[in-house]
Design an enzyme around this catalytic site. Structure first.
Site, PDB file in Angstrom:
ATOM      1  N   PHE A  69       0.828  -1.215   0.000  1.00 28.87           N
ATOM      2  CA  PHE A  69       0.000   0.000   0.000  1.00 28.87           C
ATOM      3  C   PHE A  69       0.867   1.273   0.000  1.00 28.87           C
ATOM      4  N   ILE A  70       1.621   1.499   1.063  1.00 24.93           N
ATOM      5  CA  ILE A  70       2.402   2.740   1.147  1.00 24.93           C
ATOM      6  C   ILE A  70       3.539   2.699   0.125  1.00 24.93           C
ATOM      7  N   ALA A 126       7.154  -5.495   5.181  1.00 30.62           N
ATOM      8  CA  ALA A 126       6.783  -5.972   6.518  1.00 30.62           C
ATOM      9  C   ALA A 126       5.474  -6.744   6.429  1.00 30.62           C
ATOM     10  N   GLU A 127       5.244  -7.574   7.426  1.00 24.31           N
ATOM     11  CA  GLU A 127       3.881  -8.020   7.711  1.00 24.31           C
ATOM     12  C   GLU A 127       3.259  -6.890   8.514  1.00 24.31           C
ATOM     13  N   THR A 129       6.273   2.400  12.822  1.00 21.89           N
ATOM     14  CA  THR A 129       4.902   2.733  13.233  1.00 21.89           C
ATOM     15  C   THR A 129       4.849   3.404  14.606  1.00 21.89           C
ATOM     16  N   ASP A 130       3.816   4.179  14.855  1.00 23.92           N
ATOM     17  CA  ASP A 130       3.615   4.765  16.187  1.00 23.92           C
ATOM     18  C   ASP A 130       3.185   3.712  17.199  1.00 23.92           C
ATOM     19  N   GLU A 131       2.814   2.507  16.703  1.00 26.92           N
ATOM     20  CA  GLU A 131       2.330   1.474  17.636  1.00 26.92           C
ATOM     21  C   GLU A 131       3.441   0.984  18.560  1.00 26.92           C
ATOM     22  N   TYR A 161       2.567  -7.555  16.344  1.00 28.31           N
ATOM     23  CA  TYR A 161       3.011  -6.661  15.264  1.00 28.31           C
ATOM     24  C   TYR A 161       3.883  -5.539  15.815  1.00 28.31           C
ATOM     25  N   LYS A 220       7.921  -4.587  15.215  1.00 25.95           N
ATOM     26  CA  LYS A 220       8.406  -3.304  14.657  1.00 25.95           C
ATOM     27  C   LYS A 220       9.324  -2.597  15.669  1.00 25.95           C
ATOM     28  N   ASN A 279      -1.836   5.795  11.510  1.00 24.43           N
ATOM     29  CA  ASN A 279      -2.597   4.960  10.564  1.00 24.43           C
ATOM     30  C   ASN A 279      -2.761   5.646   9.214  1.00 24.43           C
ATOM     31  N   LEU A 328      -9.195  -1.295   8.225  1.00 18.27           N
ATOM     32  CA  LEU A 328     -10.538  -0.819   8.578  1.00 18.27           C
ATOM     33  C   LEU A 328     -11.278  -0.113   7.428  1.00 18.27           C
ATOM     34  N   PRO A 382     -18.083  -4.526  10.704  1.00 19.21           N
ATOM     35  CA  PRO A 382     -17.659  -4.929  12.052  1.00 19.21           C
ATOM     36  C   PRO A 382     -16.862  -3.844  12.753  1.00 19.21           C
ATOM     37  N   TYR A 413       5.397 -12.894 -12.760  1.00 20.40           N
ATOM     38  CA  TYR A 413       6.640 -12.615 -12.031  1.00 20.40           C
ATOM     39  C   TYR A 413       7.254 -13.885 -11.460  1.00 20.40           C
TER      40      TYR A 413
HETATM   41  P1  NAD Z   1       1.465  -3.680   3.185  1.00 20.74           P
HETATM   42  O1  NAD Z   1       1.124  -4.888   4.007  1.00 20.74           O
HETATM   43  O2  NAD Z   1       0.422  -3.076   2.314  1.00 20.74           O
HETATM   44  O3  NAD Z   1       2.717  -4.013   2.228  1.00 20.74           O
HETATM   45  C1  NAD Z   1       3.833  -4.734   2.685  1.00 20.74           C
HETATM   46  C2  NAD Z   1       4.637  -5.152   1.463  1.00 20.74           C
HETATM   47  O4  NAD Z   1       5.803  -5.867   1.923  1.00 20.74           O
HETATM   48  C3  NAD Z   1       3.885  -6.088   0.514  1.00 20.74           C
HETATM   49  O5  NAD Z   1       4.048  -5.659  -0.826  1.00 20.74           O
HETATM   50  C4  NAD Z   1       4.541  -7.443   0.733  1.00 20.74           C
HETATM   51  O6  NAD Z   1       4.535  -8.272  -0.432  1.00 20.74           O
HETATM   52  C5  NAD Z   1       5.970  -7.042   1.122  1.00 20.74           C
HETATM   53  N1  NAD Z   1       6.637  -8.074   1.937  1.00 20.74           N
HETATM   54  C6  NAD Z   1       6.117  -8.700   3.032  1.00 20.74           C
HETATM   55  N2  NAD Z   1       7.010  -9.614   3.493  1.00 20.74           N
HETATM   56  C7  NAD Z   1       8.104  -9.534   2.684  1.00 20.74           C
HETATM   57  C8  NAD Z   1       9.360 -10.213   2.657  1.00 20.74           C
HETATM   58  N3  NAD Z   1       9.642 -11.170   3.547  1.00 20.74           N
HETATM   59  N4  NAD Z   1      10.261  -9.873   1.704  1.00 20.74           N
HETATM   60  C9  NAD Z   1       9.972  -8.891   0.790  1.00 20.74           C
HETATM   61  N5  NAD Z   1       8.786  -8.233   0.747  1.00 20.74           N
HETATM   62  C10 NAD Z   1       7.871  -8.561   1.695  1.00 20.74           C
HETATM   63  O7  NAD Z   1       2.052  -2.628   4.224  1.00 20.74           O
HETATM   64  P2  NAD Z   1       1.910  -1.038   4.247  1.00 20.74           P
HETATM   65  O8  NAD Z   1       0.639  -0.696   4.925  1.00 20.74           O
HETATM   66  O9  NAD Z   1       2.204  -0.491   2.907  1.00 20.74           O
HETATM   67  O10 NAD Z   1       3.088  -0.671   5.264  1.00 20.74           O
HETATM   68  C11 NAD Z   1       4.405  -0.417   4.782  1.00 20.74           C
HETATM   69  C12 NAD Z   1       5.322  -0.168   5.969  1.00 20.74           C
HETATM   70  O11 NAD Z   1       4.827   0.923   6.740  1.00 20.74           O
HETATM   71  C13 NAD Z   1       5.420  -1.351   6.939  1.00 20.74           C
HETATM   72  O12 NAD Z   1       6.750  -1.457   7.391  1.00 20.74           O
HETATM   73  C14 NAD Z   1       4.495  -0.969   8.086  1.00 20.74           C
HETATM   74  O13 NAD Z   1       4.923  -1.558   9.316  1.00 20.74           O
HETATM   75  C15 NAD Z   1       4.665   0.538   8.092  1.00 20.74           C
HETATM   76  N6  NAD Z   1       3.493   1.280   8.621  1.00 20.74           N
HETATM   77  C16 NAD Z   1       2.268   1.139   8.025  1.00 20.74           C
HETATM   78  C17 NAD Z   1       1.180   1.860   8.520  1.00 20.74           C
HETATM   79  C18 NAD Z   1      -0.179   1.791   7.873  1.00 20.74           C
HETATM   80  O14 NAD Z   1      -1.103   2.438   8.361  1.00 20.74           O
HETATM   81  N7  NAD Z   1      -0.364   1.055   6.775  1.00 20.74           N
HETATM   82  C19 NAD Z   1       1.340   2.689   9.629  1.00 20.74           C
HETATM   83  C20 NAD Z   1       2.603   2.765  10.233  1.00 20.74           C
HETATM   84  C21 NAD Z   1       3.671   2.071   9.693  1.00 20.74           C
HETATM   85  P1  TYD Z   2      -6.469  -1.367  11.490  1.00 20.05           P
HETATM   86  O1  TYD Z   2      -6.835  -0.792  10.158  1.00 20.05           O
HETATM   87  O2  TYD Z   2      -6.336  -2.853  11.601  1.00 20.05           O
HETATM   88  O3  TYD Z   2      -5.156  -0.613  12.008  1.00 20.05           O
HETATM   89  P2  TYD Z   2      -4.389  -0.706  13.438  1.00 20.05           P
HETATM   90  O4  TYD Z   2      -4.898  -1.847  14.218  1.00 20.05           O
HETATM   91  O5  TYD Z   2      -2.973  -0.905  13.030  1.00 20.05           O
HETATM   92  O6  TYD Z   2      -4.629   0.617  14.110  1.00 20.05           O
HETATM   93  O7  TYD Z   2      -7.567  -0.930  12.537  1.00 20.05           O
HETATM   94  C1  TYD Z   2      -7.832   0.427  12.815  1.00 20.05           C
HETATM   95  C2  TYD Z   2      -8.777   0.478  13.990  1.00 20.05           C
HETATM   96  O8  TYD Z   2     -10.032  -0.088  13.606  1.00 20.05           O
HETATM   97  C3  TYD Z   2      -8.308  -0.359  15.185  1.00 20.05           C
HETATM   98  O9  TYD Z   2      -8.663   0.316  16.387  1.00 20.05           O
HETATM   99  C4  TYD Z   2      -9.062  -1.655  15.067  1.00 20.05           C
HETATM  100  C5  TYD Z   2     -10.382  -1.221  14.420  1.00 20.05           C
HETATM  101  N1  TYD Z   2     -11.033  -2.207  13.525  1.00 20.05           N
HETATM  102  C6  TYD Z   2     -12.391  -2.478  13.690  1.00 20.05           C
HETATM  103  O10 TYD Z   2     -13.064  -1.924  14.576  1.00 20.05           O
HETATM  104  N2  TYD Z   2     -12.973  -3.368  12.825  1.00 20.05           N
HETATM  105  C7  TYD Z   2     -12.254  -4.009  11.840  1.00 20.05           C
HETATM  106  O11 TYD Z   2     -12.839  -4.837  11.090  1.00 20.05           O
HETATM  107  C8  TYD Z   2     -10.857  -3.712  11.691  1.00 20.05           C
HETATM  108  C9  TYD Z   2     -10.037  -4.393  10.620  1.00 20.05           C
HETATM  109  C10 TYD Z   2     -10.292  -2.792  12.556  1.00 20.05           C
END
Ligand code: NAD
Ligand code: TYD
Length: 352
Positions: free
Chosen positions: A12-13, A84-85, A131-133, A156, A160, A185, A196, A211, A347
C-alpha cells in the site's frame, strides 16, 4: 545519480512511494524488492512498470544470501525499508511470520547494507519506515513524541519495535547511517481491504455487516498516504542521520465516529438515503489487547523540515471512497484472490 532500493514497494504505502520517486527523481534508479506476499500487488504499479528508471525484483528479505547478491549486483546508495507483515489481527493469529519478516528480514537488510558499504558511508543512507504502535497505548490525554518510551503491546508492534532497536544498534555499533520514522494509521487508494477503511467500503458495496471492534471508542490518528510519502521523501533526502521523526495526520477520530462518517460519504456517493450504510454497523468481539488510543506529535518534523499534512479526514475519506468505487475490478480481484494468479503468471523469483 543514485541507485535506491525500496523494499515492500508493491504494498500500500510502498506503491505510492515508488510512484513519487520514479516521477520526481528521473536521474535516480528505483529498485523495488518485494516478495509479493498476499499484501503485495504489482497491479498497483502498472503506471510505472515501463519507466526507464524503475526495476521490479521479486525476492524475500528473509533470504540473506539473496540480499548479499542483490547488493553486490546493483550497488545501492540508499535503502528505504517498508517490507513488513503489517496487519495487527494477522499478528495475533500468526506471530512467527511477523518475527521472520519484520525482525529477521530487517536485520538481514542491515547486514547486507553494512557488508556492501564496508564503512564507506559517504552518500549512503538506510531509512526504516516504522509505526507509532511501538509507543504503546495512550489514555484520553497526551501525544507520542520521539522521546516517548517504547511499550509495544501486540505481536506486530513488538516486531516493529524490535526492528527499530536493531536499526539503531547498527548505527551505534557499526556506524551505519540510519534514519527512522514512526507514523500513524495511513489511508487512501490501494490499501488492502483487510484494514478498517477499505474493509468498510467493500462491505458497504456488498451490503455486508460493518464490524466495529468492542465499543468503537478506540482512537486512531489518520494520515493521508500521499502526505506520508511526501514526508518519507523529505526525510530520506533532507533528514539528519541518526534522527527519528514522528509523522502524524493531526486527525484523531474514534473508530465509531470515523465509520459513521464514512457511511454518510458512501451513501452520498452511492446516491442512497442517509443512514442506509450506518444501518449495517455491527459491534463485534473486541481485538485481544486492543490499544485504546494513538496520537502523534509531529512538531519535530514540522520544525526541522517544514512538513505538515495537507489532507484531513472528511476530504480524505471522500477521495478514498471515490477511488475504490472507481476501481471495482481492482477490489474484486483482491477480494476473490484472482490478483495472485495474475502476478504469479507474470513474475518469477529473481535468480542472481
Ligand atoms: P502492506 O502490508 O500493504 O505491504 C507490505 C509489502 O511488503 C507487501 O508488498 C509485501 O509483499 C511485502 N513483503 C512482506 N514480506 C516480505 C518479505 N519477507 N520480503 C519482501 N517483501 C515482503 O504494508 P503497508 O501498509 O504499505 O506498510 C508499509 C510499511 O509501513 C510497513 O513497514 C508498516 O509496518 C509501516 N506502517 C504502516 C502503517 C499503515 O497504516 N499502513 C502505519 C505505520 C507504519
Ligand atoms: P487497522 O486498520 O487494523 O489498524 P491498526 O490496528 O494498526 O490501528 O484498525 C484500525 C482500527 O479499527 C483499530 O482500532 C481496530 C479497528 N477495527 C475495527 O473496529 N474493525 C475491523 O474490522 C478492523 C479491521 C479494525
Amino acid at each position: 545519480m543514485a541507485n535506491l532500493l525500496i523494499t515492500g514497494g508493491a504494498g500500500f504505502i510502498g506503491s505510492h512511494l515508488i510512484y513519487r520517486l520514479v516521477k520526481n527523481y528521473p536521474q535516480d534508479h528505483i529498485y523495488n524488492l518485494d516478495a509479493l506476499t498476499y499484501a503485495g500487488n504489482p497491479e498497483n504499479l502498472q503506471a510505472v512498470e515501463d519507466a526507464a528508471n524503475y526495476t521490479f525484483i521479486k525476492g524475500d528479505i528473509t533470504d540473506f544470501a539473496f540480499l548479499e547478491q542483490l547488493f553486490a549486483r546493483y550497488h545501492f546508495d540508499g535503502v528505504i525499508h517498508l517490507a513488513a507483515e503489517s496487519h495487527v489481527d494477522r499478528s495475533i493469529a500468526n506471530p512467527m511470520a511477523f518475527i521472520l519478516t519484520n525482525v529477521v528480514g530487517t536485520v538481514n537488510l542491515l547486514n547486507a547494507a553494512k557488508n556492501a558499504w564496508q564503512g564507506n558511508y559517504a552518500g549512503k543512507r538506510f531509512y526504516h519506515v516504522s509505526t507509532d504502535e511501538v509507543y504503546g497505548s495512550l489514555g484520553a490525554e497526551g501525544y507520542f513524541t520521539e522521546e516517548t518510551a517504547y511499550d509495544p503491546r501486540s505481536p506486530y508492534s513488538a516486531s516493529k519495535a524490535s526492528s527499530d532497536h536493531f536499526v539503531r544498534a547498527w548505527q551505534h555499533t557499526y556506524g551505519l547511517p540510519v534514519v527512522i520514522s514512526n507514523c500513524s494509521n495511513n489511508y487512501g487508494p490501494y490499501q488492502f481491504p483487510e484494514k478498517l477503511l477499505p474493509l468498510i467500503i467493500n462491505n458497504i458495496k456488498e451490503g455486508k455487516p460493518l464490524p466495529v471492534y468492542g465499543d468503537g471508542t478506540n482512537v486512531r490518528d489518520w494520515l493521508w498516504v500521499e502526505d506520508h510519502v511526501a514526508a518519507i521523501d523529505l526525510i530520506y533526502h533532507q533528514g539528519t542521520i541518526g534522527e527519528t521523526y514522528n509523522i502524524g495526520g493531526n486527525n484523531e477520530w474514534s473508530n465509531i465516529d470515523l465509520v459513521r462518517t464514512l457511511c454518510d460519504v458512501m451513501d452520498q456517493l452511492l446516491d442512497q438515503p442517509t443512514g442506509t450504510s450506518q444501518g449495517l454497523i455491527t459491534f463485534v468481539k473486541d481485538r485481544p489487547g486492543h490499544d485504546q488510543r494513538y496520537a502523534i506529535d509531529a512538531t519535530k518534523l514540522k520544525d526541522a523540515l517544514g512538513w505538515e499534512p495537507l489532507v484531513g479526514v472528511p476530504e480524505g475519506l471522500r477521495l478514498t471512497a471515490q477511488w475504490y468505487l472507481a476501481n471495482p475490478e481492482w477490489l474484486s480481484r483482491i477480494t476473490s484472490g484472482a490478483y495472485r494468479e495474475y502476478y504469479q503468471q507474470q513474475y518469477q523469483d529473481e535468480s542472481l
